[in-house]
Design a protein around this motif. Structure first.
Motif, short mmCIF file in Angstrom:
data_model
loop_
_atom_site.label_atom_id
_atom_site.label_comp_id
_atom_site.label_asym_id
_atom_site.label_seq_id
_atom_site.Cartn_x
_atom_site.Cartn_y
_atom_site.Cartn_z
N THR A 35 84.03 28.51 -21.01
CA THR A 35 84.97 29.52 -20.85
C THR A 35 84.63 30.94 -21.62
OG1 THR A 35 86.75 28.22 -20.65
CG2 THR A 35 87.26 30.41 -20.82
N MET A 36 84.18 30.72 -22.84
CA MET A 36 83.81 31.95 -23.59
C MET A 36 82.57 32.44 -23.19
SD MET A 36 82.73 31.96 -27.77
CE MET A 36 81.38 30.96 -27.33
N MET A 37 81.55 31.82 -22.90
CA MET A 37 80.33 32.47 -22.12
C MET A 37 80.84 32.96 -21.07
SD MET A 37 77.75 31.62 -24.38
CE MET A 37 76.46 32.07 -23.22
N LEU A 38 81.40 32.48 -20.13
CA LEU A 38 81.38 33.31 -18.84
C LEU A 38 82.31 34.47 -19.04
CD1 LEU A 38 82.48 30.13 -16.57
CD2 LEU A 38 80.59 31.72 -16.16
N ASN A 39 83.47 34.61 -20.08
CA ASN A 39 83.85 35.91 -20.30
C ASN A 39 83.09 36.62 -20.67
OD1 ASN A 39 86.56 35.17 -19.09
ND2 ASN A 39 87.17 34.10 -20.99
N LEU A 40 81.97 36.50 -21.82
CA LEU A 40 81.00 37.14 -22.39
C LEU A 40 80.35 38.04 -21.17
CD1 LEU A 40 79.81 35.28 -25.43
CD2 LEU A 40 81.23 37.37 -25.57
N VAL A 41 79.88 37.24 -20.25
CA VAL A 41 79.15 37.69 -19.16
C VAL A 41 79.92 38.72 -18.28
CG1 VAL A 41 77.91 37.00 -17.13
CG2 VAL A 41 77.48 35.71 -19.06
N ARG A 42 81.17 38.09 -18.14
CA ARG A 42 82.03 38.97 -17.23
C ARG A 42 82.38 40.29 -17.91
NH1 ARG A 42 87.26 35.62 -16.37
NH2 ARG A 42 88.16 37.75 -15.62
N TYR A 43 82.44 40.36 -19.24
CA TYR A 43 82.72 41.73 -20.04
C TYR A 43 81.41 42.52 -19.99
CZ TYR A 43 84.23 45.16 -23.47
OH TYR A 43 84.51 46.21 -24.19
N VAL A 44 80.24 41.70 -20.28
CA VAL A 44 79.00 42.61 -20.27
C VAL A 44 78.57 43.09 -18.82
CG1 VAL A 44 76.54 42.61 -21.00
CG2 VAL A 44 78.54 41.45 -22.29
N ARG A 45 79.03 42.49 -18.08
CA ARG A 45 78.74 42.91 -16.65
C ARG A 45 79.18 44.24 -16.35
NH1 ARG A 45 80.48 39.08 -12.02
NH2 ARG A 45 78.79 40.16 -10.62
N ILE A 46 80.39 44.56 -16.85
CA ILE A 46 81.11 45.82 -16.34
C ILE A 46 80.88 47.04 -17.42
CG2 ILE A 46 82.92 44.81 -15.14
CD1 ILE A 46 84.75 44.90 -17.58
N LEU A 47 79.82 46.67 -18.23
CA LEU A 47 79.45 47.98 -19.18
C LEU A 47 78.61 48.87 -18.73
CD1 LEU A 47 78.75 45.64 -22.75
CD2 LEU A 47 80.58 47.23 -22.03
N LYS B 215 88.65 30.15 -31.35
CA LYS B 215 89.10 31.14 -31.87
C LYS B 215 88.57 32.49 -31.14
CE LYS B 215 91.24 29.93 -36.05
NZ LYS B 215 92.45 30.28 -35.46
N LEU B 216 86.66 32.44 -30.90
CA LEU B 216 86.22 33.31 -30.09
C LEU B 216 86.62 33.30 -28.88
CD1 LEU B 216 82.57 32.73 -31.81
CD2 LEU B 216 84.40 34.61 -32.07
N ARG B 217 86.97 32.13 -28.14
CA ARG B 217 87.22 32.12 -27.04
C ARG B 217 88.44 32.53 -26.69
NH1 ARG B 217 88.80 26.35 -25.78
NH2 ARG B 217 90.77 27.23 -26.38
N ASN B 218 89.58 32.24 -27.41
CA ASN B 218 90.94 32.90 -27.15
C ASN B 218 90.81 34.57 -27.21
OD1 ASN B 218 91.65 30.42 -26.77
ND2 ASN B 218 92.41 30.20 -28.86
N SER B 219 90.03 35.04 -28.28
CA SER B 219 89.96 36.63 -28.70
C SER B 219 89.34 37.10 -27.47
CB SER B 219 89.12 36.66 -29.72
OG SER B 219 89.88 36.25 -31.01
N ILE B 220 88.31 36.65 -26.88
CA ILE B 220 87.55 37.26 -25.71
C ILE B 220 88.50 36.96 -24.50
CG2 ILE B 220 85.46 37.25 -24.26
CD1 ILE B 220 83.87 36.22 -26.60
N GLY B 221 89.19 36.01 -24.38
CA GLY B 221 89.91 35.73 -23.12
C GLY B 221 91.05 36.81 -23.22
N ARG B 222 91.57 37.23 -24.42
CA ARG B 222 92.75 38.17 -24.11
C ARG B 222 92.09 39.48 -23.53
NH1 ARG B 222 94.33 35.69 -29.30
NH2 ARG B 222 92.75 36.98 -30.48
N PHE B 223 90.92 39.90 -23.50
CA PHE B 223 90.24 40.94 -22.74
C PHE B 223 90.94 40.78 -21.10
CE2 PHE B 223 86.57 41.22 -25.85
CZ PHE B 223 87.38 41.55 -26.99
N PHE B 224 90.81 39.67 -20.65
CA PHE B 224 90.96 39.31 -19.42
C PHE B 224 92.65 38.91 -18.95
CE2 PHE B 224 86.85 38.48 -20.39
CZ PHE B 224 86.17 39.37 -19.46
N ASP B 225 93.53 38.93 -20.12
CA ASP B 225 94.88 38.58 -19.93
C ASP B 225 95.70 39.71 -19.17
OD1 ASP B 225 94.37 36.19 -21.17
OD2 ASP B 225 94.90 36.83 -22.82
#
Length: 1570
Positions: free
Chosen positions: A905-917, A851-861
């Protein structure tokens, strides 16, 4: 302190007692109640040794409390409770007063305590709240005080009497005279009181005289009730002085009674004074005596006359009734044998008395203000009459009649209660005589209950289930129809419940009635009591009902529920009680729920006592539905109390689990069942019960312990599932309430937190209940998920239906993670983060991760830039915190579940999001937390699941190193600089953990050669780390210029430098082959610091045990060798984790290749049998029947076919070639026809002749086949034996682990026991013999195709042979039915043949492993298959705990090897120049096998020499082979067979495309020295 300063110590106890009174502390909690009781007991014990000190202290406290000014209802209640506590303590201290108290103590008591006690007695006002109870407690203190201090109290009374003799009538104060009625009086004390009264009675004013008369009467009854033996002795041995005093006072009082009003006032005392004169009473009864007794006789006659209502005065009649009741009551204290004369007096008046008091047409009443006194008078009369003559029960029937007034019913019930509870004299009759009226009393109870319940319309009665339904009686509905006030009915109901409590047999007596009727009446009674328990408007009714039910559940009473079937009735009725009470408790509809839960615990104890008493037959009738429902409801109830905000309720609920376990122990000992069969979570319940002793623990600590135990619950039951669902529904409501009305729900915050934790901790059980049970071993090798049967394990098995409560709960939690409510948002977010991170059941981890993976993944959909919002950022930050808590906590059982869902996938997406902060303060803090999470993740690497671990870790290193480069030394502000340094530190610590054992893996498709790309990537990171080291050194040098400045920064830099060195060491350690050339030069760098750093790195990698073998030219071959070892690795129980995982995920289009690769590899390792066993077992398990076994296009079928083809070619050639050539070359056979289908016959052919021909040829072939068992290849014997065993036995989790370890072939379940050998024959003919017979040319047995007639005959023959092998007759094809006799006659012969070739497997060492050589083509194909399916293999191994347990470590090693090897060659072998030779690897292997080259000693000798080496390619792009002559030192020239073998090795390499030792197309010359 107690030894040296006793006074100070006692005073400290008194002060603590004072400070913890409710008036000082406010409303009492459970803890303060316990503390107050402890203080009280302590003072009572101390008073035995320091009496005066304790009494003085308590008196002062009481005085201070009485003088307090209070405001408000709550304060008034607390004052009342404090006064009761003090008075009760005083009473108990005085009751234990030591006998050696000083006279000074007595004077002090009278001076200080007595006025305070009198305050309560004198200030009593009728109707005032709490006044009656305070007066009762004060009178008890006075009674105890007078026991040892009578003189002091008597002195006060005597003084007051003296004062009243001289005062005016207007100033009469009779309060002290009223003390007479409360003091302790024995015979001597009563005489003193009488003597004092005789002396002063005449001088007293009228009010004082009336007060003395009333008080003396009550003093008499105090004496009789507390010292009945003295009163009895008075009639055995009359006392002249007592009689003299009583007679003199009688005369004084008689002279005082001048008017009817005064007579009515003094008659009750006069009858008592007459009773104190036994001789006078006897003379009056016998009508003897002189004139001096005339007034006594006249008094008795007046009584009789007034009692008969002939006096004309209602007052006198009422007084006569009172006096006569007193006479009857006193009479009961005299033994009939001691003085029977007084009983004659009683008998002479008793009929009139009962007629007056118990007249339903004209009820006795002295007015509205005397109702209570009238009832007491009737009760005394009823009880006295019963004790005098229990057989004369006419008044009993009057009171019991349904038409009698409600007062009569009330009197009856209370009288019976008094008879039961107050029967301490030997001659008083017991209640047994009333048992015969049990039915009427039950009816009275049922009707009274109905009226009360009906009046409480807001609280309808509980409905019992059908098994407790009482048979309706028409007569009952007509009884007790008089309308009475609710108060009357409720009082009567309370009295009836008390009566049941006092003696349940009175309601359970059913002589001579059938068992079912007895059971129904008992059920109706208990049903009524159960309805009273949850009453919120009447705590007294509820408490008494609980006490009554508890008495009814005593073992000896339960047997009376239905003597004909006590055990069955117990399970039925008692289960109903549990079910209904628990149902109410679950709803939390009762204010006193904790007290009811305590009572429920006592009920469970009584139940177990009864079961233990009847242990041999304890389970009779226990399987009825209501019993199971009750156990479920009880579990639900106890579970739901575990999240109560009341710590006492939690502890009581936990202690109840012990009694559940005791019941399970009793039941299982009878049936000799394991206790878990009745109570699956028995062990956890025992632990819960053991923790219930944690009374001193804090509320939060207790809840943490509870949640830890809830996570241990593994078995889903109806109870815990319903408890979770019910709690979830309440939680949803509470969540809405807290968010919508935060002000009103602040007090419910703790309950909401507890509920959230409960749902998190117990949710794993719900997931287990919903998910499909997993298979114990690997899923069958049936190809992709979409092609498998329903029994296969889905890789998404951790997901459940999206509509489930569990799913909604987790979704709601995710929403609450970012709750932004102005008032409660922060509190909710914090609690959700902590509870999910620390208390969540490990079984829910996979679901949460997804669920966390899907929720964070929606940021990049969405298309375009990633939406950076405050809510998204908060969600990411909360996710990081939760994941860190989860991985850091090491919760019990977490290792088992962490790896069931990948977090890559969740960890990579977390890093991808935080990178652009960006680099704002908050962003830097989040990045630092994320780096810490990565570090924790790598610490738990063994527990987590990675599908593409090396690729994932390489990507993470790339991202995190960017943060190091992007944030260092760019901020001028010291605080920002400090944060960036913290980020550098956290990033490098994370990178260190990521680089440990990580082979660098460049991005694919960049067109750069693999080693070159690795080298460039290594240089990038190594340069970054060197720059960071230089940066640290420069900052340190700058910092040294200012002494003592920023020492904290210096420590950070030292730690950062250490991490950087570790990162360089890990990087080089795992990538020596591509990195050493870049790093070795640093050892000769001109900068001393750089050289020192390199030496430090080199030292660390040596300490880590770096293997420099990777620099050897054979490294590629060694890695391929290890890859083969991993695939063929076998577990302790015969599992093949990697091979079976690969078999499950490879697409069906590649099954042929996979079958060839697996058979070749496993045979080369002498493990072919294990491969076949695993494959065949799964195929058999999935087969619906014998007819479908190995008929489909499955991987197991292809493996079997390949084995038959490779190992059976020579056997078939030798067996079939002579037979086939004999038919083809013989002229007479060429003219013969074998056609047996009439529709296909030619005109000149004869059907019967053709049938004979076909039988003849079939018989010849069949005999040749069954006689060839001695020639059957040993490899195929192993195949057949394995198939035979797999058909007989199933490996799918049917045996215990111990059985599997002892013998992997142990019989687990008979899959096809009726025809297991038939499977061998069927498969062998279908896949092996018949294809060669039907197509001998294609099989290589013949050089040309047979003629059409013979080809047709071979096809028909194969049908017959297949029928024999299948053990079935022809039914569908009419033209084949004539052969059924032949088929049937050969069943046994075929069966013997199959048993011969399948019964025993030849030892592995005795089998010639023809495929002991492994061609490069197979190894490269294996590499390609593993590389392309690596992620799916990881998912498969993560989908099941058994898969993960066996396959995790091999998979990690495989992933590392694949990372080192890199991607496979993109150009397939079939596209090379050598494909023109039309020689596939398998064909050459068949060629080598057919000519048995592998068995030649020359080949074996040549193979051991290792004299061929391949490196590089020719100008035409062909592989170049080197012959290393020095290794073959015996001769320069080769023997012909050796040359042939050498050519074979060369041809093998050419066909494969690449040799093992030159697996990469990279120029490699011969090794040095060759």
């Amino acid at each position: 302190m107690a030894a040296h300063k006793p006074v100070e110590w006692v005073q400290a106890i008194i002060n603590r007692f004072d400070e913890q009174l409710p008036i000082k502390t406010g409303q009492q909690s459970t803890h303060t109640k316990v503390s107050t009781e402890h203080n009280k007991e302590c003072l009572i014990n101390i008073s035995k040794y320091k009496f005066a000190l304790v009494i003085n202290g308590l008196t002062n406290i009481l005085k201070n409390v009485n003088n307090m000014r209070i405001f408000g209802e709550a304060a008034e209640k607390n004052l009342y409770l404090s006064q009761l506590i003090i008075l009760d303590t005083l009473e108990k201290c005085l009751a234990g007063q030591p006998k050696d108290c000083l006279r000074l103590d007595e004077a002090m008591l009278v001076k200080q305590l007595l006025p305070e006690i009198c305050h309560f007695l004198h200030s009593y006002r009728e109707g005032q709240q709490h006044a009656a109870q305070l007066r009762s407690s004060a009178s008890a203190v006075l009674f105890s005080l007078s026991c040892n201090n009578f003189n002091a109290v008597f002195s006060r009374i005597s003084t007051r009497l003296q004062e009243l003799t001289v005062c005016t009538e207007d100033t009469v104060d009779v309060h002290d005279i009223e003390l007479i009625q409360y003091i302790n009086v024995d015979c001597s004390k009563l005489k003193r009181l009488l003597q004092e009264t005789v002396l002063k009675f005449k001088s007293l004013k009228k009010p004082a005289q009336l007060a003395v008369i009333s008080s003396l009467e009550k003093a008499f009854w105090n004496w009789v009730e507390h010292y009945p033996d003295e009163f009895t002795m008075l009639y055995q041995r009359p006392q002249a002085d007592m009689a003299d005093c009583a007679e003199r006072l009688f005369d004084l009082v008689d002279s005082f009674a001048e008017s009817a009003k005064r007579k009515a006032a003094v008659w009750p005392l006069q009858i008592i004074l007459l009773i104190l004169c036994p001789e006078i009473t006897q003379s009056i009864t016998k009508e003897v005596g002189g004139e001096e007794k005339a007034n006594k006789k006249s008094f008795v006659e007046s009584l009789r006359k007034a009692l008969g209502q002939h006096s004309g005065s209602r007052q006198l009649t009422e007084s006569a009734a009172v006096a006569c009741v007193k006479l009857c009551k006193a009479c009961t204290y005299i033994n009939w044998e001691d003085n029977s004369v007084i009983f004659l007096l009683v008998q002479s008046i008793v009929m009139d008395l009962k007629g007056l008091l118990f007249n339903p047409t004209k009820p006795f009443s002295r007015g509205a203000g005397c109702q209570s006194a009238d009832v007491d008078l009737m009760i005394d009369c009823f009880v006295s009459c019963y004790r005098v003559n229990p057989r004369n029960n006419q008044h009993f029937k009057v009171c019991l009649a349904s038409t009698s007034p409600p007062t009569f019913h009330f009197v009856l019930v209370n009288s019976l209660h008094k008879i039961i509870t107050n029967s301490h004299l030997d001659w008083w009759p017991k209640i047994d005589a009333i048992y015969c009226y049990s039915g009427e009393l039950r009816t009275m109870f049922a009707d009274t209950l109905g009226r009360v319940i009906q009046s409480l319309s807001a609280h309808p009665p509980l409905r019992m289930t059908s098994s407790l339904t009482f048979k309706e009686k028409m007569t009952t509905s007509l009884k007790f129809k008089e309308k009475s006030t609710d108060l009357d009915s409720r009082s009567l109901l309370l009295a009836l419940v008390k009566l049941i409590h006092a003696d349940p047999k009175l309601m359970l007596h059913n002589p001579g009635k059938p068992g079912q009727e007895i059971q129904n009446s008992t059920a109706e009674l208990i049903k009524g009591l159960v309805q009273l328990v949850p009453l919120t408007h009447s705590a007294e009714h509820s408490q008494e009902a609980m006490e009554a039910l508890l008495v009814l559940h005593q073992p000896e009473t339960i047997e009376l529920w239905n003597p004909d079937a006590p055990i069955e009735t117990f399970w039925d009725i008692s289960s109903q009680v549990l079910f209904l009470i628990c149902k109410k408790l679950i709803g939390h509809q009762m204010i006193n729920s904790t007290e009811i839960l305590k009572w429920l615990r006592e009920i469970l104890i009584c139940r177990n006592k009864f079961l233990l008493k009847n242990k041999e037959c304890a389970t009779q009738g226990s399987l009825i539905p209501i019993s199971k429902q009750a156990q479920t409801k009880l579990e639900v109830c106890l579970y739901t109390f575990l999240w109560s905000p009341d710590a006492e309720a939690v502890l009581v609920a936990m202690s109840c689990f012990r009694h559940l376990c005791e019941e399970a122990d009793i039941r299982c000992s009878v049936d000799e069942l394991p206790v878990h069969a009745v109570l699956p979570n028995y062990n956890t319940f025992i632990e819960l019960a053991s923790v219930s002793n944690m009374m001193a623990t804090g509320r939060n600590t207790l809840q943490k312990r509870v949640m830890a135990l809830l996570r241990r619950i593994k078995h889903p039951t109806a109870g815990n599932i319903e408890a979770w669902e019910d709690t979830h529904a309440k939680w949803e409501q509470a969540t809405k309430q807290i968010i919508n009305h935060p002000k009103n729900k602040v007090e419910d915050g703790q309950e909401w937190i507890n509920m959230t934790g409960f749902l998190c901790a117990l949710g794993g059980v719900c997931l287990q209940q919903r998910s499909t049970p997993s298979l114990g071993t690997y899923s069958p090798p049936m190809g992709p998920l979409t092609e498998r049967k329903g029994s296969m394990i889905s890789m998404g098995s951790c997901e459940v239906n999206s509509e489930t409560s569990l799913n909604r709960f987790l979704e709601r939690l995710l929403a609450l993670m970012v709750c932004t409510h102005e008032k409660v948002g922060m509190q909710i977010r914090t609690n959700v983060k902590d509870l999910v991170g620390l208390e969540l059941s490990p079984a829910l981890y996979p679901m949460l991760f997804n669920k966390l993976r899907n929720s964070i993944g929606r940021f990049f959909d969405t298309q375009g830039p990633v939406p950076i919002t405050d809510t998204n950022t908060l969600f990411v930050e909360q996710t990081i915190a939760i994941m860190k808590n989860l991985l850091d906590s090491h919760t019990e059982g977490s290792s088992e579940h962490l790896g069931q869902a990948s977090i890559e996938t969740m960890m990579l997406n977390l890093v991808r999001y935080v990178r652009i902060l960006g680099n704002v303060v908050h962003a830097i803090q989040i990045k630092t937390k994320l780096c810490q999470l990565v570090e924790v993740m790598m610490e738990r690497r063994d527990d987590l699941s990675f599908c593409q671990e090396m690729k994932f870790r390489n990507k993470m290193v790339e991202y995190l190193t960017d943060w190091v480069m992007g944030t260092s030394n760019q901020a001028a502000d010291d605080d920002i600089k400090c944060l960036t340094r913290d980020l550098d530190q956290a990033s490098m610590e994370a990178v260190v953990s990521l680089l440990a054992g990580l082979p660098l893996q460049p991005e694919e498709g960049d067109g750069v050669e693999l080693m070159e790309a690795k080298s460039q990537l290594f240089l990038k990171y190594f340069t970054l780390f060197m720059n960071l080291l230089n940066d640290c050194s420069e900052v340190e040098e700058d910092g040294q210029q200012v002494a003592g400045r920023k020492r904290g920064m210096s420590r950070r830099l030292a730690s950062l430098r250490h991490c950087t060195v570790l990162a360089m060491s890990n990087l080089l350690n795992a990538n020596v082959d591509s990195g050493l050339m870049h790093s070795i030069g640093l050892g000769y760098h001109k900068d001393l610091q750089t050289r020192a750093t390199f030496m430090e790195v080199l030292t660390k990698i040596l300490q880590q045990g770096t293997e420099f073998d990777t620099l050897a030219e054979t490294v590629l071959a060694d890695r391929f060798e290890r890859l083969v070892e991993l695939v063929t690795m076998m577990g302790d129980q015969g599992e093949l984790p990697i091979a079976m995982a690969l078999a499950n995920v490879v697409p069906c289009s590649q099954w042929d290749e996979l079958a060839r690769v697996l058979v070749t590899l496993f045979d080369s390792r002498h493990l072919l049998y294990q491969l076949l066993w695993n494959m065949f077992s799964k195929e058999v398990e999935l087969a619906d029947s014998m007819q479908t076994l190995f008929r489909g296009n499955s991987l197991a079928s292809k493996i079997m076919t390949f084995c038959f083809k490779v190992y059976g070619a020579a056997y078939l050639q030798k067996l079939l070639e002579p037979l086939l050539k004999g038919i083809i070359t013989t002229p007479e056979w060429q003219q013969i026809s074998f056609e047996v289908d009439p529709t296909r016959l030619e005109p000149a052919e004869n059907l019967e002749e053709n049938q004979k021909n076909l039988l003849q040829i079939t018989d010849r072939f069949f005999l040749a086949i069954i006689n060839s068992s001695s020639e059957f290849p040993p490899q195929l014997r192993s195949v057949c034996h394995c198939l035979y065993q797999a058909t007989c036995h199933s490996l799918l989790n049917k045996a215990t682990v111990k059985e599997k370890k002892e013998n992997k072939k142990s019989v687990v379940s008979q899959r096809f026991p009726q025809n297991s050998i038939g499977a061998v024959g069927s498969a062998m003919f279908l896949r092996f013999i018949n294809p060669a017979i039907v197509s001998p040319y294609e099989a290589g047995i013949l050089d040309k195709k047979p003629p059409p007639r013979i080809e047709r005959g071979l096809k028909l023959m194969s049908k017959i042979l297949q029928s024999i092998a299948n053990h079935v007759l022809f039914t569908k094809e009419e033209h084949m039915r004539p052969f059924n006799d032949f088929v049937k006659s050969n069943f046994d012969a075929a069966r013997r043949f199959f048993l011969d070739i399948a019964s025993d497997s030849p030892p592995s060492d005795s089998v010639n492993h023809s495929l002991s050589f492994i061609s490069d083509g197979n190894v490269l194909a294996l590499h390609r298959l593993l590389w392309n399916n690596q992620e799916r293999i990881g998912q498969y191994l993560s989908s099941n705990r058994d898969h993960k347990a066996v396959g995790r470590r091999p998979f990690d090693k495989m992933a590392t090897l694949l990372a080192y090897l890199g991607p496979p060659e993109h150009k397939p072998v079939a596209d090379t120049h050598w494909s023109s030779l039309n020689l596939t690897s398998s064909k050459f292997e068949e060629f080598m096998t057919r000519h048995q080259v592998h068995e030649k000693e020359e080949f074996k000798a040549l193979k051991t020499l290792n004299i061929f080496y391949q490196a590089g390619t020719s100008k035409n792009g062909n592989p170049v082979f080197y012959y290393i002559a020095r290794r073959h030192g015996h001769a320069v020239y080769l023997h012909p067979w050796k040359a042939f073998a050498a050519a074979g090795c060369l041809l093998t390499a050419l066909v494969s495309g690449l040799a093992v030792r030159g697996g990469r197309e990279r120029k490699e010359g011969p090794r040095e020295g060759d």
